[in-house]
Structures are given as structure tokens and as C-alpha cells.
Design an enzyme around this catalytic site. Structure first.
Site, short mmCIF file in Angstrom:
data_model
loop_
_atom_site.label_atom_id
_atom_site.label_comp_id
_atom_site.label_asym_id
_atom_site.label_seq_id
_atom_site.Cartn_x
_atom_site.Cartn_y
_atom_site.Cartn_z
N LYS A 42 -6.32 0.12 4.44
CA LYS A 42 -5.67 -0.02 3.13
C LYS A 42 -4.58 -1.08 3.10
CE LYS A 42 -8.10 3.28 1.26
NZ LYS A 42 -9.15 2.98 0.29
N SER B 72 -11.53 10.74 9.06
CA SER B 72 -12.49 9.94 8.30
C SER B 72 -13.25 8.98 9.20
CB SER B 72 -11.78 9.19 7.18
OG SER B 72 -10.69 8.45 7.67
#
Length: 498
Positions: free
Chosen positions: A43, A284
Site C-alpha cells: 500500500k 493475507s
């Protein structure tokens, strides 16, 4: 190593690492390890791209507050970017995301507004929109912002192709989350080789893409919770809605397969990734790797597969990923400790603590040091003679901070107390005055409370509250907590000493 003018210049350029131990031996399985970004996640790329795109378009004014709804990684990336560029940041986050993410955000200077877990990701997004409209904040809109996908077209996808150096790519595997990585990378890979399979993984108990059901939206375009969503273990991997960027990727035919992944398998493979490949990544990442291994097991020999590992495992310390990771020694470790005679908890040498000093006769006390102590005690209602790096002193400071009480701390090992060795000369004065050779020593209203243990006991029996009140200092009479919780964890009772 390169030299940079800003931490922001270090974003991207993450390594492609072959997973030789976990993958089938005849498959070239590579991981794109995004933890190498400065704030530890994929991100970071999007955070910088969104802010710089807003600056170019004139949508973000100097000094304007930035706001975004995030499960953590986007917010942490934005906090880095905003810190460097001078923008205040507000993050909205559902309360059920890991505590360490909140603390990292606040450490970086962001404000964190929590939303009820029952409202899920769509609730934290609605709160961000509400705050932006009310206060004039710049809303990043990561789930629909084209800059999110664009940065992955420019960077992530090109890095993968460059690292493969023309070798054919059989499959690329990723979660979808905001949809930025999915859309940006998939488009470039498909353009380079239409035969490359794009495999999107999602939680098996929350099959939103796999359900084939459209994402419901309000008449005003607002996002509602998808009927296929259920709470799952993979924080940040997929919120409770399908983002516009993800919808665009699907409608453009960029997704060849949607693969469900079990939460338990995600946890297992995140741990195996660490223990067999030495790569420290989050839940994840374990989930994406599970999907990639499933693809690998059915692929022709010699196939090349790339999977995304979105972030570092440090984002998950308070989650089930670390549930069975112990703080204390187990039987095997205890046996190893006891296999040699020294440095054992069941056979400690009888030596004085490092913070103690021998108590001298009163006649040997330094008159200048006595005056220093008297002046310090009289200078404030609450005075603590302390050491800057003593954990008992930290614990005492934590108690006063919990009560909102200001403390005048005389740090005897500080640079200020090194002149003329006043810190060292004060220690014997305190030993004579208090009858104890240890630090800290705490005074309230000019009267000795004692050290850390005595302070905690004074809080328990109410005498500390009474002494503070006599000095005009009020604390919450209803405040209730166990001060032992403020001690360092290594001071808590240990099984090894039993």
C-alpha cells in the site's frame, strides 16, 4: 546503497524471490515481497500515488487534512507520505483490526477514528465520507481512485516483467482488496502475454467474487455490504464489498479464475513461509500463497508463477497468526537452559541489582548534593529521582501518566546530571534519607512515598490519592486498574522460577 532525498523515493523496487522449499520441485514459484517497501506493505505505492495525483490536479491544498478508510496498511502508507509532505492525516478503521496497526498509525502522527465492528468495512468508509464532507478533508477514495491502479501499471507490473527478463509467466496470483493491484498489474501482464492466467483469491467463507452476485449500491452510489460477505481472518484482503476498481477488472475480462482459500490454510502457510523460506509475512500473504500453491500443483513442469505477498507479519502480532507463539520457555528450552550451569532462572547468582548502591554513613554525605536534593523535592508537588532507562522508573511514570499527574523527574543518569557527577553524588544522599539504595525514589508534597513497589501499594490502599489531594491534585476516584500491569512483562511471575 543509493542515496535518497526522501524516504518516499525508496518505495517500490521490491524483490521477486523464488520459493524453492514450499513449491513443487518442477515449478518456478516466485513471491513479490512487498514488505520491502519502507512501511512494510504494497500500500505504500498507492499511498504516494494517490497523494501526488491529488497534488497535480489541485485537489489537495497545502496543509489540508487527508482522510481515508483503511484496515491499516493503506493508512500506514499514507501516514508516512503525509508526514513527509506535511499533511495531517485522519484514518477511519473498524475496531476489530489488529491493535498494532492503530499504534503504528498514531506513532506516525495520524489520528485514528474507530468504527463499530458490526458496521464492517462499508461502515468505516461511510464514516470517512461523513467526516470529509463535514470538515473539508481530502478523501483518498482508494477503492475507486484510478491513481491506485495506475501506480501498479507503472511500477509493480513492470518490475515483475523486468525481473522475469522475457521468460513466460504462466500465472499471477493475488487477492483483490481495493482492486488497485489487481487491475493495474493484470492489465499489463495480459497486454504482455494474453496466455498469462490471472488468479484472484478470496476467503472461502466470504465468496463475493465467486458468488457471481453483483455488488449492491444505494441510489446515491453509496456502498452496501455484499450478501456474500462473512467475517474472515485475512485482514485487508477483501472488505465487505467489491470495490469499483475490482469490478472494472472483472468486467474487462482480466480475471481468469477466482480461488477460495480457507482461513486455517492462510495461517498455516504464513507460518510455513517464515519457517521454511525465511520470509516474514502476514495472513493475507499466507492466503495468497495457498492459492498460488494450488495453481502450482496443477501446472505443467517448468511453469513460472508469481504471487503477491502484500505485507509484513508484524501487522499481525495480536491476531490468531501468533496465537500459539509463546513468550516463555517450553520444556525443551528449559532443558536446554539447564544443560549448562550458568545464567539460569533456577540458579541466579547472588549479586546486587545494577541500580543499587551501598548505603554510606551520614557523615560522608556531600553537602552540595544534599542541597540539590532539598531543592529538587521542593520544586514540584510530585518529584521522582529516577534513571532514564530503568524499567521500574518507566513503570512509575506509567502510573502517574494513567492518573494524569505531572511528575518532575530528576534523571540521575542524564547528561544534565553528569556535570560534576551530581547524579552519582545524589545517590548516597537518597540512600541515607530514604533508607533504601534503589532507584526510583518518589516524593509527594515533600514526603517520601518510596520506590516503585511502595508507589503501587500507595495507589492500592488509597494513600497516594490522599497525598495528591493534599497537594491540590485531583485524580479520578473511580479509576481502577492493577498497577502490576504497568511492570515490564519479564517482571511478571514466571514458570521458569517455580
Amino acid at each position: 546503497m543509493a542515496r535518497h532525498d526522501s524516504i518516499l523515493e525508496t518505495i517500490g523496487g521490491t524483490p521477486l524471490v523464488r520459493l524453492a522449499r514450499l513449491a513443487p520441485p518442477d515449478i518456478h514459484l516466485y513471491a513479490k515481497v512487498e514488505a520491502f517497501n519502507p512501511m512494510g506493505s504494497v500500500k505504500d505505492r498507492m499511498a504516494l500515488a494517490v497523494i501526488e495525483a491529488a497534488e497535480r490536479r489541485g485537489e489537495l491544498r497545502p496543509g489540508q487534512t487527508v482522510i481515508e478508510a483503511t484496515s491499516g496498511n493503506t493508512g500506514i502508507g499514507l501516514a508516512m507520505v503525509c508526514a513527509r509532505k506535511g499533511y495531517p492525516l485522519v484514518v477511519t478503521m473498524a475496531e476489530n483490526f489488529s491493535v498494532e496497526r492503530r499504534r503504528l498509525l498514531r506513532f506516525l502522527g495520524a489520528r485514528v477514528v474507530l468504527t463499530p465492528a458490526a458496521e464492517k468495512g462499508s461502515g468505516m468508509l461511510a464514516k470517512a465520507i461523513e467526516l470529509a464532507e463535514t470538515h473539508g478533508y481530502y478523501l483518498c477514495r482508494q477503492f475507486e481512485n484510478p491513481a491506485n491502479a495506475e501506480v501498479h501499471r507503472r511500477t509493480t507490473a513492470r518490475e515483475i516483467l523486468d525481473d522475469l527478463a522475457g521468460e513466460p509467466l504462466h500465472a499471477w496470483v493475488s487477492g483483490f482488496g481495493t482492486g488497485g493491484t489487481l487491475q493495474g498489474v493484470a492489465r499489463v501482464l495480459k497486454d504482455a502475454d494474453p496466455a498469462t492466467r490471472i488468479v484472484v483469491a478470496e476467503p472461502d467463507n466470504a465468496p463475493m467474487l465467486g458468488s457471481g452476485l453483483a455488488q449492491p449500491r444505494g441510489r446515491d452510489g453509496s456502498t452496501a455490504s455484499h450478501p456474500g460477505f462473512r467475517p474472515h481472518l485475512m485482514q485487508g484482503w477483501s472488505p465487505d464489498f467489491i470495490s469499483p476498481l475490482t469490478e472494472q477488472a472483472v468486467s474487462a475480462g482480466l480475471v481468469d479464475e477466482v480461488m477460495p482459500v480457507a482461513g486455517a490454510e492462510a495461517l498455516r502457510l504464513a507460518r510455513e513461509l517464515a519457517r521454511q523460506e525465511g520470509i516474514f509475512a502476514g495472513i493475507s500473504s499466507g492466503a495468497t500463497l495457498a492459492a498460488a500453491l494450488a495453481v502450482a500443483r496443477r501446472s505443467p513442469p517448468g511453469s513460472r508463477i508469481v504471487c503477491m505477498l502484500p505485507d509484513t507479519g508484524e501487522r499481525y502480532l495480536s491476531t490468531p497468526l501468533f496465537e500459539n507463539i509463546r513468550d516463555e520457555m517450553d520444556d525443551e528450552e528449559l532443558a536446554l537452559s539447564r544443560s549448562t550451569p550458568g545464567y539460569r532462572f533456577d540458579a541466579r547468582p547472588a549479586v546486587p541489582p545494577a541500580t543499587s548502591v551501598a548505603r554510606p554513613p551520614a557523615a560522608d554525605v556531600d553537602a552540595e548534593a544534599v542541597a540539590f536534593v532539598d531543592q529538587a523535592i521542593a520544586s514540584a508537588p510530585v518529584v521522582m529521582f529516577a534513571l532514564e532507562w530503568c524499567e521500574f522508573c518507566w513503570s512509575a511514570r506509567k502510573l502517574f501518566a494513567r492518573l494524569g499527574v505531572e511528575v518532575s523527574s530528576v534523571d540521575l543518569d542524564s547528561v544534565a546530571c553528569q556535570a560534576g557527577d551530581i547524579g552519582g553524588r545524589v545517590r548516597p544522599v537518597l540512600a541515607v534519607r530514604t533508607g533504601a539504595a534503589t532507584i526510583p525514589q518518589i516524593f509527594v508534597g515533600g514526603r517520601l512515598v518510596g520506590g516503585c513497589s511502595e508507589l503501587f501499594e500507595a495507589w492500592r490502599d488509597g494513600s497516594l490519592t490522599e497525598r495528591l489531594a493534599a497537594c491540590g491534585i485531583r485524580v479520578d476516584a473511580e479509576a481502577a486498574f492493577d498497577p502490576d500491569e504497568l511492570l515490564p512483562r519479564w517482571l511478571h511471575p514466571r514458570a521458569e522460577t517455580a
